[in-house]
Write an enzyme that holds these catalytic residues in place. Structure first.
Site, PDB file in Angstrom:
ATOM      1  N   GLY A   1     -21.751  -8.634 -47.676  1.00 25.99           N
ATOM      2  CA  GLY A   1     -21.280  -8.762 -48.705  1.00 25.99           C
ATOM      3  C   GLY A   1     -20.226  -9.661 -48.995  1.00 25.99           C
TER       4      GLY A   1
ATOM      5  N   GLY B   1     -16.578 -10.181 -51.135  1.00 22.61           N
ATOM      6  CA  GLY B   1     -15.848  -9.803 -52.165  1.00 22.61           C
ATOM      7  C   GLY B   1     -14.958 -11.155 -52.819  1.00 22.61           C
TER       8      GLY B   1
ATOM      9  N   VAL C   1     -17.449  -9.007 -45.369  1.00 25.38           N
ATOM     10  CA  VAL C   1     -17.998  -8.048 -44.751  1.00 25.38           C
ATOM     11  C   VAL C   1     -19.236  -8.122 -43.821  1.00 25.38           C
ATOM     12  CG1 VAL C   1     -19.112  -5.526 -44.496  1.00 25.38           C
ATOM     13  CG2 VAL C   1     -16.895  -6.969 -46.149  1.00 25.38           C
TER      14      VAL C   1
ATOM     15  N   LYS D   1     -14.752  -5.356 -42.249  1.00 24.06           N
ATOM     16  CA  LYS D   1     -14.665  -6.427 -43.270  1.00 24.06           C
ATOM     17  C   LYS D   1     -13.399  -7.316 -42.948  1.00 24.06           C
ATOM     18  CE  LYS D   1     -12.979  -5.739 -47.459  1.00 24.06           C
ATOM     19  NZ  LYS D   1     -12.500  -4.321 -48.977  1.00 24.06           N
TER      20      LYS D   1
ATOM     21  N   ASP E   1      -9.791   0.136 -58.580  1.00 18.06           N
ATOM     22  CA  ASP E   1     -11.393  -0.308 -58.698  1.00 18.06           C
ATOM     23  C   ASP E   1     -12.830   0.000 -58.462  1.00 18.06           C
ATOM     24  OD1 ASP E   1     -12.133  -3.053 -59.007  1.00 18.06           O
ATOM     25  OD2 ASP E   1     -11.954  -3.302 -56.559  1.00 18.06           O
TER      26      ASP E   1
HETATM   27  N1  LIG Z   1     -19.367  -0.232 -44.532  1.00 20.55           N
HETATM   28  C1  LIG Z   1     -19.972  -1.548 -45.299  1.00 20.55           C
HETATM   29  N2  LIG Z   1     -21.372  -1.603 -45.662  1.00 20.55           N
HETATM   30  C2  LIG Z   1     -22.029  -2.849 -45.946  1.00 20.55           C
HETATM   31  N3  LIG Z   1     -21.971  -3.441 -46.986  1.00 20.55           N
HETATM   32  C3  LIG Z   1     -20.560  -3.263 -47.413  1.00 20.55           C
HETATM   33  C4  LIG Z   1     -19.718  -2.233 -46.720  1.00 20.55           C
HETATM   34  N4  LIG Z   1     -18.313  -3.029 -47.036  1.00 20.55           N
HETATM   35  C5  LIG Z   1     -18.493  -3.442 -48.248  1.00 20.55           C
HETATM   36  N5  LIG Z   1     -20.183  -3.626 -48.435  1.00 20.55           N
HETATM   37  C6  LIG Z   1     -20.842  -4.675 -49.297  1.00 20.55           C
HETATM   38  O1  LIG Z   1     -19.529  -6.066 -49.414  1.00 20.55           O
HETATM   39  C7  LIG Z   1     -19.184  -6.227 -50.577  1.00 20.55           C
HETATM   40  C8  LIG Z   1     -17.850  -6.575 -50.428  1.00 20.55           C
HETATM   41  O2  LIG Z   1     -17.011  -5.969 -50.363  1.00 20.55           O
HETATM   42  P1  LIG Z   1     -15.588  -4.985 -51.066  1.00 20.55           P
HETATM   43  O3  LIG Z   1     -15.797  -5.053 -52.306  1.00 20.55           O
HETATM   44  O4  LIG Z   1     -14.964  -3.823 -49.825  1.00 20.55           O
HETATM   45  O5  LIG Z   1     -14.607  -6.243 -51.224  1.00 20.55           O
HETATM   46  P2  LIG Z   1     -13.106  -6.878 -51.731  1.00 20.55           P
HETATM   47  O6  LIG Z   1     -12.986  -8.402 -51.559  1.00 20.55           O
HETATM   48  O7  LIG Z   1     -12.742  -5.875 -51.336  1.00 20.55           O
HETATM   49  O8  LIG Z   1     -14.158  -6.997 -52.802  1.00 20.55           O
HETATM   50  P3  LIG Z   1     -13.538  -6.965 -54.472  1.00 20.55           P
HETATM   51  O9  LIG Z   1     -11.990  -6.706 -54.502  1.00 20.55           O
HETATM   52  O10 LIG Z   1     -14.697  -7.552 -55.194  1.00 20.55           O
HETATM   53  O11 LIG Z   1     -14.554  -5.624 -55.039  1.00 20.55           O
HETATM   54  C9  LIG Z   1     -19.507  -5.218 -51.212  1.00 20.55           C
HETATM   55  O12 LIG Z   1     -19.470  -4.883 -52.769  1.00 20.55           O
HETATM   56  C10 LIG Z   1     -20.673  -4.092 -50.492  1.00 20.55           C
HETATM   57  O13 LIG Z   1     -22.092  -5.145 -51.416  1.00 20.55           O
END
Ligand SMILES: Nc1ncnc2c1ncn2[C@@H]1O[C@H](COP(=O)(O)OP(=O)(O)OP(=O)(O)O)[C@@H](O)[C@H]1O
Length: 600
Positions: A33, A35, A40, A55, A149
């Site tokens: 994943g 974001g 991740v 992450k 969020d």
């Molecule tokens: N612990 C986990 N196990 C499996 N997949 C995960 C996990 N944490 C995050 N993901 C996947 O990775 C994606 C991105 O993670 P996350 O939302 O934490 O990133 P971000 O950069 O904070 O995103 P945003 O700010 O756009 O919400 C998530 O939407 C999910 O699909």
């Protein structure tokens, strides 16, 4: 600090003794994943051969210094609830912060919907997912924390059907200095889930903002996408502020119970003081009868490929979308419209720009619709533009359809599919932001044309032939009337969308613009987008008077190749010198591409 301590720049707390803070102890496997701020990975914790998620957050994007992050991480380590993803530990590796957490094998609810349930889940599933999420929220609020969020992309599921709220903790606190989603000056995310009080300048907000987002998430899980998700950020902002709150329709959403509809309606009240607390909401009859997700989701998770393969498939789809840029524009437009819809959470924007621009555009905008009309349009549009197959694929758009996007510019489209006329009066206005003197921003010299780029670029919704032709019509009308005032009258054009695309959509779309603004007043120069035709750019990125080097944002992280942008019909006197170059070696992450524009 961990046993080996080979961390380059400090180390955060929240480290139960069983996990080390030595990056060498983790083998990163597949990407599962990404974001706005992070990628991740599934990873192995080698000392115990245990699967975890890592992450990797880009520290260069952050406002906070590392000491602050550490301090916050210590506070966040106290967060401990079965429905909140908790970091095992976190530490800095070069320019990244690695957050080690449990691996949620099925990814996010957004993942799941995109892969297998594009039209949303059944009510029992929704009830169980929402109940677990609400428990998490109730806990966080009790701890004095606002999540800020809540959305399907942040609700994670494991193979047993356990539901956990993600994106909170160390990573959240890094961006959390009163304005959670800010990184540098760029807001990252989409306003679809944001409460009116968050979007409205000058108003404070509190934990009730999470309740609004929770209500929006309920609609997202019910329909497969958030309300207004087809619209670009500014339009979503205006709709959120001006329209009646979205909700489940008593007729159209017949498959859902009255209790569900009521619960959503309770969350989506504009007056935050009238929204229930999470604690109170948990007592609602909708949740009382909800079954544990382990039972409701049982059959749903079988027969799906492993998460990383799904992610890869979605990324390949992205790559295919990028390849579309080389297609003839009509094909490209039809397909990218479908992509646009798919990548609903991919917008990045500067919230202050958004507010400023909303206040400017408002005066000239054709009257907006009431929520019912909007909902009707969305539904009608979906019916006619996309026929989704059970596998979740959308067919391409019917260009002859009077879509909601074209309806903002096409007077013929202002009659709603349900036969209602668009009825909002022009006097309806954004509260404090709607009364900026228009001349300050939009007055221009006749004939001075400037092409802009920036923002997600894709032959998306605004590049439809219909819309472009209306842009031309508008040009012609303005000129015919001898007006020296040109306005950004098209809400469906992108704003200053200064960074790469998100993330949870996998689509990293590149979107085109519509509408235009000519010369800009001082105040707006820094941020207001000059838009005409397919491309837009923030004025801070470009010397508008000359041949320009313009960053186009939001190219897929994974695309190492430049994209051939073609001259759009609506570009008018401007051509794109399609010589994209990556700005730096990190371009695959930053997604910044440069183009040159010339006046001809
Ligand atoms: N612990 C986990 N196990 C499996 N997949 C995960 C996990 N944490 C995050 N993901 C996947 O990775 C994606 C991105 O993670 P996350 O939302 O934490 O990133 P971000 O950069 O904070 O995103 P945003 O700010 O756009 O919400 C998530 O939407 C999910 O699909």
């Amino acid at each position: 600090m961990g046993r080996n301590g080979s961390v380059k720049r400090g180390a955060a707390a929240a480290a139960p003794p069983s996990f080390t803070v030595n990056p060498a102890d983790y083998r990163l496997m597949e990407e599962v994943g990404y974001g706005a701020h992070a990628v991740v990975y599934r990873a192995l914790f080698l000392p115990r051969n245990q699967t975890v998620a890592v992450k990797c957050l880009d520290l260069d994007q952050l406002n906070n210094n590392i000491d602050e992050v550490q301090r916050e991480a210590q506070i966040m380590s106290l967060i401990d609830h079965p429905n909140v993803i908790r970091a095992y530990c976190s530490f800095v590796v070069e320019h990244s912060l690695w957050v080690i957490m449990p691996f949620m094998t099925e990814g996010s609810c957004l993942h799941l919907m995109k892969i297998a349930y594009p039209e949303g889940f059944e009510e029992p599933v929704i009830a169980s997912i929402l109940k677990e999420t609400l428990k998490a929220l109730e806990y966080l609020h009790r701890q004095g924390q606002i999540h800020r969020d809540i959305k399907a992309g942040n609700i994670l599921i494991d193979s047993a059907g356990v539901v956990k709220l993600g994106d909170f903790g160390v990573s959240a606190c890094m961006f959390d200095r009163g304005d959670r989603q800010r990184s540098r000056n760029t807001f990252v995310g989409t306003p679809c889930w944001m409460a009116p009080e968050v979007l409205q300048p000058g108003t404070g907000y509190n934990f009730k903002a999470d309740i609004w987002s929770f209500g929006i998430t309920a609609l997202e899980l019910a329909h497969g996408h958030a309300p207004f998700s087809k619209y670009p950020p500014m339009k979503v902002l205006l709709m959120t502020l001006q329209n009646a709150p979205p909700g489940l329709d008593y007729d159209r959403d017949r498959r859902f119970s009255k209790a569900f509809k009521e619960m959503v309606a309770m969350c989506l009240v504009k007056d935050q003081t009238k929204r229930p607390t999470a604690e109170k909401l948990l007592k609602h009859s909708f949740f009382k009868t909800a079954k544990p997700p382990e039972s409701t989701m049982k059959g749903m998770l079988t027969d799906l490929p492993p998460l990383w393969e799904r992610v890869k498939a979605l990324q390949l789809k992205d790559a295919a979308q990028l390849a579309l840029k080389k297609m003839p524009s009509s094909e490209q437009e039809a397909l990218s419209l479908s992509e646009y819809q798919r990548g609903v959470s991919a917008w990045h924007f500067d919230i202050e720009d958004l507010k400023a621009q909303a206040s400017l555009i408002y005066e000239d905008e054709p009257s907006e619709t009431k929520e019912d009309d909007v909902a009707a349009r969305i539904i009608e549009s979906e019916k006619s533009l996309y026929s989704r197959t059970p596998s979740g694929q959308s067919s391409s758009a019917n260009e002859n359809t009077c879509s909601e996007e074209t309806s903002t510019t096409n007077p013929d489209c202002r009659r709603m599919p349900n036969g209602h006329e668009n009825s909002r009066s022009e006097n309806d206005s954004l509260p404090s932001t709607s009364k900026e003197p228009e001349s300050k921003y939009w007055r221009t010299n006749v004939g001075q044309k400037q092409q802009t780029t920036g923002g997600p670029v894709e032959g998306g919704v605004n590049s439809s032939t219909t819309e472009r032709s209306h842009n031309f019509e508008r040009d012609a009308t303005a000129d015919k009337h001898g007006s020296d005032t040109r306005r950004a009258a098209n809400l469906s054009g992108p704003l200053s969308l200064p960074t790469r695309a998100s993330a949870n959509s996998y689509s990293a779309p590149i979107r085109s613009s519509g509408g235009y603004v000519d010369s800009l007043g001082d105040k707006s120069k820094r941020s207001v987008v000059h838009i005409k035709g397919r491309f837009s750019v923030t004025s801070e990125n470009v010397d508008l008077a000359k041949v320009q080097e313009i960053p186009l944002s939001s190219i897929s992280r994974k695309s190492p190749q430049g994209i051939q942008l073609r001259k759009s019909a609506s570009v008018g006197d401007w051509i794109v010198n399609a010589k994209p170059t990556w700005r730096n070696e990190d371009a695959h992450l930053k997604g910044t591409l440069y183009f040159t524009f010339q006046n001809v």
